[in-house]
Design a protein around this motif. Structure first.
Motif, short mmCIF file in Angstrom:
data_model
loop_
_atom_site.label_atom_id
_atom_site.label_comp_id
_atom_site.label_asym_id
_atom_site.label_seq_id
_atom_site.Cartn_x
_atom_site.Cartn_y
_atom_site.Cartn_z
N CYS A 151 -7.73 2.31 205.78
CA CYS A 151 -7.46 3.74 205.94
C CYS A 151 -8.70 4.57 205.63
N LEU A 154 -11.07 4.22 208.53
CA LEU A 154 -10.61 5.00 209.67
C LEU A 154 -10.97 6.47 209.48
N THR A 157 -14.60 6.84 210.14
CA THR A 157 -14.88 6.66 211.57
C THR A 157 -14.63 7.94 212.34
N ALA A 335 -4.98 6.63 216.71
CA ALA A 335 -5.21 5.32 216.10
C ALA A 335 -4.00 4.95 215.25
N VAL A 357 -6.37 -2.07 211.95
CA VAL A 357 -6.17 -0.80 212.63
C VAL A 357 -6.72 -0.89 214.05
N ILE A 359 -7.97 1.69 217.28
CA ILE A 359 -8.27 3.03 217.77
C ILE A 359 -8.09 3.05 219.28
#
Length: 491
Positions: A151, A154, A157, A335, A357, A359
């Motif tokens: 998390c 992410l 990102t 995502a 995860v 995206i």
């Protein structure tokens, strides 16, 4: 004798649910993928490129809204009877790769991968059958620190590609909590698996259908705008109330939300364990500086894929855009992911914990485009025009010199008779510079260098008198061609 029937010409059109991507789109996607890979690399993840084709058996039946293993995928049967299919995501292939190569891989194994996936689903506006995904996963640890790290990565990102803090939120839930809610609602047991699947898919559509649409799917079903009917879970009012209460459990703070979830799963061991895991993830993220302004607990997050077993998460962009109908809406999810501790077990017979995860690359790129956060139109190549077909070797030597200096360049390869068409070609290519060397220039040892960007600006804004003071074409000695081109491109 009848004339043989002519074979009709094929239609030059893109198949439904697919799209063609040209220069700027591909360039921007590649640049964004490089930015994402940079963040993943910084977190210690290694790249992996696996096969685009898997056996249907290896992929498994995990897609939402399907009833058969090869429904929802593009599959075909081999001569030996085996069924193969294009991958529908990057996670199911990872489970196969890890099971096959686990003795040679570090444990835990941290990998990222990028590429297209295919889903044989009904296409619609913004819904394609081929799209890009960019995944990162950690396989081999049950620690909630792995989920917290995914998390946090992410979040980093999204900011790295140009989504500022405040324009996104990462929402976390836990499928164990939802399983606890199902248990409390009387939906536990193997005989209720079909109903649970419909409930999961209904909750996952909350942002698209709203509470009323979800409630309909929890009951008898729902008819969409096209007239298609989706069968519901057939829950009674009291059961639906429990599920809707779970979806509406979010409170102003994470602590208050967790407390409400504890009340909802009271009496369920699996539900209580899920709440404990959410608390642990929240504490780990808080210790790393990732507060509710970036990451929050939200019970409405479910994720439609059937292999998730624990924490699930979703990244949502919160800024407004105009939809196809001209309405102002929030952009929505780009995502998502979660923990899937049983996926590798299908191959090995042993539980291998994993979390990751994915995206949606095309959606994220669309979001950046919608807000003007992508890069400017990339420059086309420097075009060396052809004034004399017999001197093609001279022109090729020019582009070779430019390319050796790292400059994108090409010789005009069309019909050189009409010089105007060569400049029109350069304009269509977005070329910043055109180089001209006719017979006269060759004799005098010079070249003409045309600044096409400046020329276009002058043509748009300047009077004829200003052209004299701001030349867009220069004559330089041939051996100074490279230096002059570099000067113009530098401006």
């Amino acid at each position: 004798m009848a004339k043989p029937k002519k074979t009709p010409r094929p239609k030059a059109q893109t198949p439904k649910g697919f799209a063609d991507y040209f220069g700027k789109d591909v360039t921007e996607r590649t640049a964004m993928l490089q930015q994402i890979a940079g963040v993943y690399h910084r977190y210690g993840f290694d790249p992996l490129e696996s096969s685009a084709v898997e056996t249907v058996e290896a992929l498994g039946k995990f897609l939402p809204d399907v009833d058969r293993p090869n429904e929802g995928v593009f599959a075909w049967q081999e001569e030996d009877g085996d069924w193969l299919a294009l991958r529908y995501d990057m996670t199911a292939p990872l489970a196969r790769v890890y099971a096959q190569h686990r003795n040679d891989l570090p444990n835990p194994y941290r990998r990222y991968t990028m590429g297209p996936v295919w889903r044989n689903e009904k296409p619609g506006p913004g819904r394609f059958r081929q799209f890009y995904q960019c995944d990162a996963d950690t396989v081999g640890t049950a620690s909630m620190a792995a989920d917290a790290e995914i998390c946090a990565m992410l979040s980093d990102t999204l900011e790295a590609v140009g989504i500022p803090r405040g324009d996104y939120v990462i929402r976390i839930n836990n499928r164990k909590v939802l399983n606890g809610v199902m248990e409390v609602a009387g939906l536990a047991g193997d005989d209720k698996e079909a109903e649970r699947g419909i409930v999961l898919r209904a909750i996952d559509k909350l942002d698209r259908l709203g509470p009323e649409g979800v409630r309909a799917l929890l009951g008898e079903g729902r008819k969409d705008e096209s007239g298609d009917f989706t069968k519901g879970a057939g829950l009674g009012d009291a059961q639906a109330d429990v599920v809707m209460g779970f979806m509406e459990a979010k409170r102003d703070t994470g602590g208050a939300t967790v407390a409400r979830l504890r009340d909802l799963v009271d009496g369920s061991d699996i539900g209580t364990k899920g709440v404990d895991e959410l608390e642990e993830i929240a504490a780990l993220l808080s210790a790393s500086g990732y507060g509710p302004d970036r990451i929050e607990i939200d019970p409405s997050v479910v994720r439609g894929l059937g292999y998730y077993t624990g924490p699930v998460y979703e990244a949502e962009l919160t800024f407004d855009v105009q939809n196809d109908k001209g309405q102002t809406v929030q952009f929505g999810s780009v995502a998502g992911g979660g923990r899937y501790d049983d996926l590798v077990k299908r191959f090995t017979g042993q539980e291998v914990p994993a979390t990751g995860v994915s995206i949606g690359v095309d959606r994220l790129l669309a979001a950046l485009c919608a807000t003007g956060r992508t890069g400017d139109e990339p420059d086309g190549p420097v075009v060396v025009t052809v004034m004399d077909r017999d001197r093609m070797a001279d022109y090729q030597a020019m582009v070779a010199e430019l390319r050796e200096a790292g400059i994108r360049a090409e010789v005009y390869l069309g019909n050189p008779k009409n010089f105007g068409n060569q400049l029109k070609y350069a304009d269509k290519r977005g070329s910043p510079v055109a180089i001209i060397e006719g017979g006269d220039e060759k004799e005098r040892g010079v070249v003409q260098i045309k600044d096409l960007v400046l020329g276009a600006k002058i043509a748009e804004t300047a009077t004829h008198e200003e052209w004299k003071d701001r030349p867009s074409q220069f004559e330089v000695p041939r051996d100074q061609m490279l230096a002059k081109v570099l000067e113009i491109l530098g401006k």
